[in-house]
Design an enzyme around this catalytic site. Structure first.
Site, mmCIF file in Angstrom:
data_model
loop_
_atom_site.group_PDB
_atom_site.id
_atom_site.type_symbol
_atom_site.label_atom_id
_atom_site.label_comp_id
_atom_site.label_asym_id
_atom_site.label_seq_id
_atom_site.Cartn_x
_atom_site.Cartn_y
_atom_site.Cartn_z
ATOM 1 N N GLU A 27 0.825 -1.209 0.000
ATOM 2 C CA GLU A 27 0.000 0.000 0.000
ATOM 3 C C GLU A 27 0.863 1.265 0.000
ATOM 4 O O GLU A 27 1.516 1.576 1.001
ATOM 5 C CB GLU A 27 -0.926 0.015 1.218
ATOM 6 C CG GLU A 27 -2.007 -1.033 1.164
ATOM 7 C CD GLU A 27 -2.928 -0.860 -0.030
ATOM 8 O OE1 GLU A 27 -3.320 0.287 -0.324
ATOM 9 O OE2 GLU A 27 -3.240 -1.871 -0.668
ATOM 10 N N GLU A 68 -5.531 3.724 8.517
ATOM 11 C CA GLU A 68 -5.151 3.347 7.143
ATOM 12 C C GLU A 68 -5.299 1.842 6.962
ATOM 13 O O GLU A 68 -5.777 1.379 5.913
ATOM 14 C CB GLU A 68 -3.717 3.783 6.833
ATOM 15 C CG GLU A 68 -3.295 3.503 5.405
ATOM 16 C CD GLU A 68 -4.081 4.290 4.372
ATOM 17 O OE1 GLU A 68 -4.616 3.662 3.427
ATOM 18 O OE2 GLU A 68 -4.169 5.523 4.480
ATOM 19 N N GLU A 75 -11.649 -1.382 1.861
ATOM 20 C CA GLU A 75 -11.550 -1.329 0.403
ATOM 21 C C GLU A 75 -11.371 -2.721 -0.193
ATOM 22 O O GLU A 75 -12.011 -3.056 -1.190
ATOM 23 C CB GLU A 75 -10.403 -0.413 -0.019
ATOM 24 C CG GLU A 75 -10.692 1.048 0.231
ATOM 25 C CD GLU A 75 -9.567 1.972 -0.208
ATOM 26 O OE1 GLU A 75 -8.510 1.470 -0.660
ATOM 27 O OE2 GLU A 75 -9.760 3.188 -0.101
ATOM 28 N N LYS A 93 -16.333 3.376 0.964
ATOM 29 C CA LYS A 93 -14.898 3.602 0.740
ATOM 30 C C LYS A 93 -14.521 5.058 1.024
ATOM 31 O O LYS A 93 -13.478 5.333 1.619
ATOM 32 C CB LYS A 93 -14.524 3.235 -0.694
ATOM 33 C CG LYS A 93 -14.525 1.752 -0.977
ATOM 34 C CD LYS A 93 -14.186 1.569 -2.457
ATOM 35 C CE LYS A 93 -13.822 0.184 -2.812
ATOM 36 N NZ LYS A 93 -13.391 0.076 -4.214
ATOM 37 N N ASP A 94 -15.364 5.979 0.593
ATOM 38 C CA ASP A 94 -15.103 7.399 0.831
ATOM 39 C C ASP A 94 -15.083 7.713 2.322
ATOM 40 O O ASP A 94 -14.254 8.498 2.791
ATOM 41 C CB ASP A 94 -16.145 8.272 0.124
ATOM 42 C CG ASP A 94 -16.006 8.269 -1.391
ATOM 43 O OD1 ASP A 94 -14.989 7.743 -1.911
ATOM 44 O OD2 ASP A 94 -16.932 8.778 -2.053
#
Length: 124
Positions: A27, A68, A75, A93-94
């Protein structure tokens, strides 16, 4: 404590560490957070933070990195559940991304409160 209890806990820690390593490797946002965490940790040693200041800085770092990780999990799961564009999944997701941004802003404010006064004292 039974031996099986300790083995189970050690196994859980191993799984968690494997997940953490995977996150940092895969990521890009986590890599940015890790780099920022390393930089401010080094800065903390240079600035000789007090124990309370270390706690505040570490809480801010942990909040951002933890959120995170949760956001990435959301996600990944959302992509597995529905690979096509879906307005509800996009909202979910937002919201996860918003939580990370909010934590990052709080971390920046915390860093500013810790380091700006020190920087100003060096200038004057």
């Amino acid at each position: 404590m039974p031996d099986s209890f300790l083995k189970g806990r050690m196994r859980s820690v191993g799984i968690a560490l494997r997940g953490l390593v995977s996150l940092f490797r895969s990521e890009p946002n986590m890599q940015v957070h890790a780099l920022a965490a390393l930089l401010v940790t080094g800065l903390g040693f240079l600035a000789e933070l007090s124990p309370v200041e270390w706690i505040l800085q570490n809480l801010a770092i942990g909040l951002v990195i933890g959120l995170e990780a949760i956001n990435t999990s959301i996600e990944e799961l959302a992509n597995k559940v529905e690979s096509r564009q879906d307005p509800q999944i996009k909202r979910v997701k937002d919201y996860g991304a918003a939580a990370v941004v909010f934590a990052a802003v709080i971390a920046l404010i915390t860093g500013g409160l810790l380091y700006i006064p020190r920087a100003l004292s060096l200038i004057s």
